[in-house]
Design a protein around this motif. Structure first.
Motif, mmCIF file in Angstrom:
data_model
loop_
_atom_site.group_PDB
_atom_site.id
_atom_site.type_symbol
_atom_site.label_atom_id
_atom_site.label_comp_id
_atom_site.label_asym_id
_atom_site.label_seq_id
_atom_site.Cartn_x
_atom_site.Cartn_y
_atom_site.Cartn_z
ATOM 1 N N GLN A 6 0.841 -1.193 0.000
ATOM 2 C CA GLN A 6 0.000 0.000 0.000
ATOM 3 C C GLN A 6 0.877 1.245 0.000
ATOM 4 N N PHE A 91 -6.808 -0.260 5.422
ATOM 5 C CA PHE A 91 -6.168 -1.512 5.036
ATOM 6 C C PHE A 91 -6.771 -2.023 3.736
ATOM 7 N N GLU A 104 -8.115 -17.184 2.433
ATOM 8 C CA GLU A 104 -7.508 -16.221 3.344
ATOM 9 C C GLU A 104 -7.434 -14.854 2.700
ATOM 10 N N GLN A 105 -7.801 -13.865 3.477
ATOM 11 C CA GLN A 105 -7.627 -12.485 3.041
ATOM 12 C C GLN A 105 -6.247 -12.025 3.493
ATOM 13 N N PHE A 107 -3.646 -9.063 3.980
ATOM 14 C CA PHE A 107 -3.751 -7.633 4.237
ATOM 15 C C PHE A 107 -2.435 -6.904 3.960
ATOM 16 N N GLY A 108 -2.558 -5.678 3.502
ATOM 17 C CA GLY A 108 -1.417 -4.797 3.392
ATOM 18 C C GLY A 108 -1.109 -4.140 4.733
ATOM 19 N N PRO A 109 -0.026 -3.377 4.809
ATOM 20 C CA PRO A 109 0.390 -2.757 6.071
ATOM 21 C C PRO A 109 -0.437 -1.539 6.456
ATOM 22 N N GLY A 110 -1.240 -1.056 5.535
ATOM 23 C CA GLY A 110 -2.111 0.072 5.855
ATOM 24 C C GLY A 110 -1.559 1.418 5.415
ATOM 25 N N GLN B 38 -1.062 -8.368 13.985
ATOM 26 C CA GLN B 38 -0.418 -7.270 13.270
ATOM 27 C C GLN B 38 0.809 -6.825 14.039
ATOM 28 N N GLY B 41 4.185 -1.970 11.538
ATOM 29 C CA GLY B 41 4.575 -1.765 10.160
ATOM 30 C C GLY B 41 4.188 -2.869 9.204
ATOM 31 N N GLN B 42 3.500 -3.881 9.727
ATOM 32 C CA GLN B 42 3.104 -5.030 8.894
ATOM 33 C C GLN B 42 1.598 -5.042 8.698
ATOM 34 N N GLY B 43 1.174 -5.837 7.714
ATOM 35 C CA GLY B 43 -0.260 -6.047 7.535
ATOM 36 C C GLY B 43 -0.788 -7.064 8.530
ATOM 37 N N LEU B 44 -2.099 -7.253 8.506
ATOM 38 C CA LEU B 44 -2.720 -8.270 9.345
ATOM 39 C C LEU B 44 -2.387 -9.651 8.773
ATOM 40 N N GLN B 45 -1.902 -10.546 9.630
ATOM 41 C CA GLN B 45 -1.541 -11.891 9.200
ATOM 42 C C GLN B 45 -2.466 -12.893 9.877
ATOM 43 N N GLU B 88 -0.276 -6.618 17.946
ATOM 44 C CA GLU B 88 -1.705 -6.444 18.199
ATOM 45 C C GLU B 88 -2.447 -7.627 17.578
#
Lengths: 116, 113
Positions: A6, A91, A104-105, A107-110, B38, B41-45, B88
């Protein structure tokens, strides 16, 4: 390992301005999403997108918001006239298939959007 | 409508101690439940998910979660926490159709050495 990216990581804008948040989903994914998290609140679903159409949207996603896949790689969220309450972390996510339980979705870091 | 409650905003545990993060959901039908993490600095995993079968599910990084229908809970556990687990954690529920995820507010885990 493929990942969702992102840009920008942080965007500051004045109230009333238009912003475009950009996302590059994983290349072979077909479903794309935007979520947002206002500071201290829950991550909220905004919209899902498939086959160049919105497949589902929340009540938050009003006429000020739009999404687009302008080319084969980018997925964008536009806010036409930003409000203070649009300040949030946004996000982007993508998945290979539709049902969340089977696909699975990722996600990017936002992007942190700050509206002044 | 679906909803998820994570009662703990912050939790601090010592490295090597066990961990349990609480999650309660509200959903009329059989829920599809997820835990995401999370890191800064990373996305949700995705850590793990439940949709049917064995109520104790194993995930990545040594995490597990137990689905308890009678308590409407899906608590996340780890027997021994490592400093790298500081992050988080988000619990989420998915509808039986479609692809929307409904998240809780998250729990910030701090690990002290």
């Amino acid at each position: 390992e493929p990942e969702v990216t992102q840009t920008p990581s942080h965007q500051v804008t004045q109230m009333g301005q238009e912003v475009i948040l950009r996302c590059v989903p994983i290349s072979n994914h077909l479903y794309f999403y935007w979520y947002r998290q206002i500071l201290g609140q829950k991550v909220e679903f905004l919209v899902s997108f498939y086959n160049n159409e919105i497949s589902e949207k929340s009540e938050i996603f009003d006429d000020q918001f739009s999404v687009e896949r302008p080319d084969g790689s980018n997925f964008t969220l536009k806010i036409r006239s930003t409000k203070l309450e649009d300040s949030a972390m946004y996000f982007c996510a993508s998945s290979a298939g539709e049902l969340a339980v089977y696909n699975e979705q990722f996600f990017g870091p936002g992007t942190r959007l700050t509206v002044l | 409508a679906q909803s998820v409650t994570q009662p703990d905003i912050h939790i601090t545990v010592s490295e090597g101690a066990s961990l349990e993060l609480r999650c309660n959901y509200s959903y009329g039908a059989t829920p599809y439940l997820f835990w995401y993490v999370q890191s800064p600095g990373q996305g949700l995993q995705l850590l793990l998910k439940y949709f049917s079968g064995d109520t104790l599910v194993q995930g990545i990084k040594g995490f597990e979660a137990e689905f308890k229908r009678s308590q409407s809970s899906f608590n996340l556990r780890k027997p021994s926490v490592h400093w790298s687990d500081a992050a988080e954690y988000f619990c989420a529920v998915g509808a039986s159709h479609g692809n929307k995820l409904v998240f809780g507010a998250g729990t910030i885990l701090r690990v002290k050495s």
